[in-house]
Scaffold this motif. Structure first.
Motif: not given
Length: 249
Positions: A54-58
């Motif tokens: 899963t990608d988490v965007v900062l």
């Protein structure tokens, strides 16, 4: 720089391998979805073990990827168990035909709501009334939602590829707010080998990826999927989402 070189190599490979994008719906891609849906609907019980990322965007737009596993056990028409495990958090979800329960083993809390009589209706209630998205819920209901075709704006057949030793045909689809890809096993089973979902709402276009490993031969009894709270677990109330919050999702 190694990362820059690797990124350029990946881009060059993609440019060589990928067919040109075109705003068309290829009939074979839709037909493959129909065949996959029919295969999924024949399964009375099954288990799927998945490796997920899963990608988490900062805040500055940088994407950070987290890995984990997702295990699903299903006994149609009215029972399932979902265990989503990662280093950041673990969640378990249970449905026994009467109640839906979500449990956090690391925190020791669980909450339940009275559920409808089928898996599909329970998934819908969890999402619309309580804001709970069950991971890979489409595997339970694919083929029962007749609006899927209307939402697809583009569909293409990409190419055959190998996913964990299985020959799978790669398909790509585009909807208004999401792109998604599915690799379907090319062995007569027509079960999905891999799924990638890309959000187009966020400019960073974060992705969710799941590589699926199926067991459709071992029978699963409904009773084995029931939630039994540990002695040290505590029940808490579950809150409904308000209409405004639901409309913004």
């Amino acid at each position: 720089m190694p990362f820059a070189a690797a990124a350029q190599e990946a881009a060059d490979t993609a440019e060589e391998a990928a067919p040109p994008a075109a705003p068309v719906i290829e009939p074979e891609a839709i037909s493959a979805l129909d065949r996959m849906a029919a295969a999924l609907q024949t399964l009375t019980s099954f288990e799927v073990k998945s490796d997920v990322t899963t990608d988490v965007v900062l805040e500055d737009g940088q994407k950070i990827e987290f890995g984990g596993t997702l295990d699903l056990e299903v006994a149609r028409p009215d029972a399932f168990k979902v265990v989503a495990d990662s280093d950041t958090r673990t969640r378990e979800m249970y449905y026994d035909g009467a109640k839906f329960t979500i449990y956090s083993p690391k925190l020791g809390f669980y909450a339940s709501f009275d559920a409808p009589a089928t898996i599909g209706m329970t998934l819908d209630k969890a999402r619309t009334e309580f804001g709970i998205e069950v991971p890979l819920a489409d595997l339970f209901t694919w083929g029962t939602d007749q609006t899927v075709r209307a939402r697809v704006k583009q569909a293409m057949v990409v190419r055959p590829e190998t996913i964990t030793g299985r020959t799978c045909m790669h398909y790509a689809f585009r909807q208004e707010k999401v792109d998604w890809q599915v690799w379907i096993e090319d062995s007569g089973k027509m079960l999905p080998c891999k799924i990638v979902i890309t959000s187009r709402v966020d400019p960073a276009m974060p992705q969710y990826t799941a590589v699926l490993h199926w067991d459709i031969d071992t029978p699963i009894e409904k009773a084995s999927l029931a939630f039994a709270p540990p002695a040290d677990a505590h029940e808490i109330a579950i809150e409904e989402v308000d209409d405004q919050e639901e409309s913004e999702q």
